[in-house]
Design an enzyme around this catalytic site. Structure first.
Site, PDB file in Angstrom:
ATOM      1  N   GLU A  88       0.793  -1.239   0.000  1.00  0.00           N
ATOM      2  CA  GLU A  88       0.000   0.000   0.000  1.00  0.00           C
ATOM      3  C   GLU A  88       0.826   1.291   0.000  1.00  0.00           C
ATOM      4  O   GLU A  88       0.632   2.172   0.841  1.00  0.00           O
ATOM      5  CB  GLU A  88      -0.956  -0.008   1.199  1.00  0.00           C
ATOM      6  CG  GLU A  88      -1.875  -1.222   1.194  1.00  0.00           C
ATOM      7  CD  GLU A  88      -2.803  -1.308   2.398  1.00  0.00           C
ATOM      8  OE1 GLU A  88      -2.604  -0.532   3.348  1.00  0.00           O
ATOM      9  OE2 GLU A  88      -3.697  -2.146   2.383  1.00  0.00           O
ATOM     10  N   GLU A 145      -6.032 -10.883  -1.198  1.00  0.00           N
ATOM     11  CA  GLU A 145      -6.881 -10.659  -0.013  1.00  0.00           C
ATOM     12  C   GLU A 145      -8.352 -10.621  -0.404  1.00  0.00           C
ATOM     13  O   GLU A 145      -9.099  -9.740   0.028  1.00  0.00           O
ATOM     14  CB  GLU A 145      -6.474  -9.352   0.684  1.00  0.00           C
ATOM     15  CG  GLU A 145      -5.004  -9.280   1.048  1.00  0.00           C
ATOM     16  CD  GLU A 145      -4.621  -8.032   1.838  1.00  0.00           C
ATOM     17  OE1 GLU A 145      -5.501  -7.376   2.411  1.00  0.00           O
ATOM     18  OE2 GLU A 145      -3.415  -7.715   1.877  1.00  0.00           O
TER      19      GLU A 145
HETATM   20  C1  GLA Z   1      -4.964  -4.549   4.185  1.00  0.00           C
HETATM   21  C2  GLA Z   1      -3.728  -5.309   4.628  1.00  0.00           C
HETATM   22  C3  GLA Z   1      -4.073  -6.596   5.293  1.00  0.00           C
HETATM   23  C4  GLA Z   1      -5.208  -6.421   6.277  1.00  0.00           C
HETATM   24  C5  GLA Z   1      -6.384  -5.825   5.588  1.00  0.00           C
HETATM   25  C6  GLA Z   1      -7.548  -5.665   6.521  1.00  0.00           C
HETATM   26  O1  GLA Z   1      -5.519  -5.016   3.068  1.00  0.00           O
HETATM   27  O2  GLA Z   1      -2.847  -5.586   3.562  1.00  0.00           O
HETATM   28  O3  GLA Z   1      -2.952  -7.086   5.955  1.00  0.00           O
HETATM   29  O4  GLA Z   1      -4.778  -5.619   7.333  1.00  0.00           O
HETATM   30  O5  GLA Z   1      -5.992  -4.553   5.122  1.00  0.00           O
HETATM   31  O6  GLA Z   1      -7.724  -6.753   7.324  1.00  0.00           O
END
Ligand code: GLA
Length: 442
Positions: free
Chosen positions: A244, A355
Site C-alpha cells: 500500500e 486478499e
Molecule cells: C490490508 C492489509 C491486510 C489487512 C487488511 C484488513 O488489506 O494488507 O494485511 O490488514 O488490510 O484486514
C-alpha cells in the site's frame, strides 16, 4: 580373560566414538553459512515436534482426507461435473477448492495462529487450501521486539521475535502448505519507535537519519527472511515486500502515499526501491517478490502502480503484483476489473489475488445468493485468464476462513463476506467460488 577382552573392545569402541565426535564438531565449527543453517534447522525440527503437540492431529489431516486432487479422490474435485453442492447435500462429500483449481493457481486463506489451534479449523484449512497468509503475525508490530532491541543497543539493528508467526509457519511446514510472507514494509501496523533515535517510543521523539533508517530496514528484512528461510525452508514462496505505497488521493508526485508514512518521511521516496533491493538480496532465489495494494482497479491508482512496478521490473527487483481485491457485490464493475488484470499483465509479471473478500451486509438468502454469484463470476474470470495464459495468475487467497472472524464483520457494521459460516459449514458462496451449476452466473 573374556572380561579383559570385553574391556579392551569397549575401550576401542569408546575411542572410535570419541574420534568421530571430534571430527563432527570440528567440521561443524568450520562450517560455512549453509552448514549453520542445517544445524539450526535440525534443532528447530526437534523443538517443532515437542512444541506442536497440539497440532499433531492437524498434521495428519491432509493424509487422512486426501484432498488436493492428485491423491486418489480426483472425482470429488473434478471440473467435469459442476455439481459440488448437490454431491455435498447427498453424501456429505465436500470438494476441496484448492483441489478443484490445482492445475490453474494456488488457492489460499488468511488466518491467525489462534485459528489453527482449533482442530476443526486446522482440519478445514488443510483440506481446502494449499496456501496460507498470516493475517497479522508477520507484520512489523508483531515481529519487532522493543525490549530486545533496547537491550542490544545497536542503533542500526532492531531485533525481531517471530514467536507469533511460528504456529502458522509450523502448520504450513507440517502440512506441506505454502505461505505468502505478508508483509515486510508497510506504513501501517509498524511502530513509530522503529524510526526514532534510541528506539524511543515517546510520541515526539526525533527520527534517525536516512542512512541509519536504511540500515534498520536492511537488518529487519534480513532477519525476517533468514529466520523463516532457515527454520521453515521452502514454506514461503512469495513475499509482499511493500504494501500500500500508492495513495493518489493525497496528490503527491507519482501518487506516493506520504501521510502517516514514516518510511517515506525518514527514508524518502526511494524507500520502496530500497526495500525491494534488500528483499532481493536476502530472499531465496525461488521466492517471488510482490508489490501489494488495494483498489488496484481504480484508474488513477492503477496507472501509478503500473509506473512504480514498471520501474522496479526494469531493475530486476520485482516478480509480481498483489491485487488485494477487497470487493463489494457491485464494486468494482467487471469491465474495470478486467481492464486492470490485462493492463498489469502487460508487464509480464505474476499476478496474485492476495486478499479476496466481498462485503455482504447480511446473511439473508437473497444477499448470500448475490454473493455466491459474484464469487462465481470473479473466479470464472480469473480461471479463464489464467488458463488462456493471458494473465499469469498464480494464487487466489481469501481474506479469512469464516464470516465471524472477518475484519469486515464489526459490531457496528456486520458483514458475511466469506466462504464458510461460523460453524465451518460451506456457504452458497463456497459453491459459487467453485463455479457450481446450482449458483446463478449473473
Ligand atoms: C490490508 C492489509 C491486510 C489487512 C487488511 C484488513 O488489506 O494488507 O494485511 O490488514 O488490510 O484486514
Amino acid at each position: 580373560m573374556k572380561g579383559l577382552q570385553r574391556g579392551i573392545h569397549r575401550s576401542v569402541y569408546c575411542f572410535l566414538i570419541m574420534c568421530s565426535l571430534l571430527l563432527f564438531v570440528s567440521c561443524s565449527s568450520k562450517g560455512d553459512e549453509k552448514e549453520t543453517k542445517e544445524v539450526k534447522t535440525d534443532t528447530e525440527a526437534v523443538e517443532t515436534n515437542v512444541k506442536t503437540d497440539d497440532l499433531t492431529e492437524s498434521t495428519n489431516v491432509k493424509e487422512d482426507s486426501e484432498v488436493h486432487g492428485d491423491d486418489g479422490k480426483e472425482n470429488m474435485n473434478s471440473k467435469d461435473s459442476k455439481a459440488y453442492a448437490s454431491r455435498y447435500q447427498e453424501s456429505g462429500e465436500l470438494a476441496s477448492i484448492s483441489g478443484v483449481y490445482s492445475d490453474v493457481f494456488r488457492v489460499g486463506v488468511a488466518l491467525s495462529g489462534f485459528d489453527i489451534k482449533e482442530q476443526a479449523k486446522a482440519k478445514l484449512v488443510a483440506s481446502q487450501f494449499n496456501s496460507i497468509t498470516c493475517e497479522n503475525e508477520m507484520k512489523a508490530d508483531f515481529t519487532l521486539d522493543r525490549e530486545k532491541t533496547l537491550a542490544l543497543k545497536d542503533e542500526e539493528c532492531p531485533v525481531i521475535n517471530m514467536g507469533n508467526a511460528d504456529t502458522a509457519l509450523k502448520f504450513a511446514k507440517e502440512n506441506g502448505i505454502g505461505m505468502r510472507g505478508h508483509t515486510l514494509v508497510w506504513y501501517s501496523q509498524t511502530p513509530r519507535w522503529l524510526f526514532t533515535v534510541g528506539y524511543d517510543d515517546a510520541p515526539d521523539a526525533p527520527y534517525v537519519s536516512r542512512e541509519v533508517m536504511l540500515s534498520r530496514m536492511e537488518n529487519y528484512i534480513r532477519q525476517v527472511m533468514e529466520y523463516v528461510n532457515t527454520n521453515y525452508q521452502g514454506v514461503i514462496y512469495a513475499w509482499d515486500v511493500v504494501n500500500e505505497a500508492i495513495a493518489t488521493e493525497e496528490g503527491e508526485k507519482n501518487g506516493l502515499r506520504i501521510k502517516n508514512n514514516y518510511w517515506y518521511e525518514v527514508v524518502g521516496e526511494d524507500y520502496i526501491e530500497m526495500a525491494f533491493t534488500y528483499a532481493r538480496k536476502y530472499a531465496e532465489p525461488e521466492q517471488k517478490l510482490f508489490y501489494n495494494d488495494y483498489g488496484t482497479y481504480e484508474k488513477s491508482k492503477l496507472f501509478a502502480i503500473f509506473k512504480l512496478v514498471e520501474e522496479l521490473k526494469g531493475k530486476g527487483l520485482i516478480d509480481g503484483i498483489g491485487m488485494q481485491d477487497h470487493m463489494q457485490i457491485e464494486y468494482p464493475n467487471l469491465l474495470d476489473y478486467q481492464y486492470a488484470l490485462k493492463k498489469y499483465a502487460e508487464l509480464g509479471l505474476e499476478i496474485q489475488i492476495t486478499e479476496l473478500d466481498i462485503d455482504a451486509p447480511d446473511d439473508t438468502k437473497e444477499t448470500q445468493a448475490k454473493l455466491a454469484t459474484r464469487y462465481k463470476v470473479i473466479l470464472s474470470l480469473l480461471e479463464k485468464y489464467a488458463r488462456e495464459g493471458e494473465v499469469k495468475i498464480t494464487n487466489v487467497t481469501f481474506w479469512g476462513l469464516t464470516d465471524d472472524r472477518s475484519w469486515l464483520n464489526r459490531a457496528d457494521k456486520p458483514s458475511f463476506p466469506l466462504l464458510f459460516d461460523r460453524n465451518l459449514k460451506p456457504k452458497e458462496a463456497f459453491f459459487g467460488a467453485l463455479q457450481d451449476e446450482s449458483v446463478n452466473s449473473y
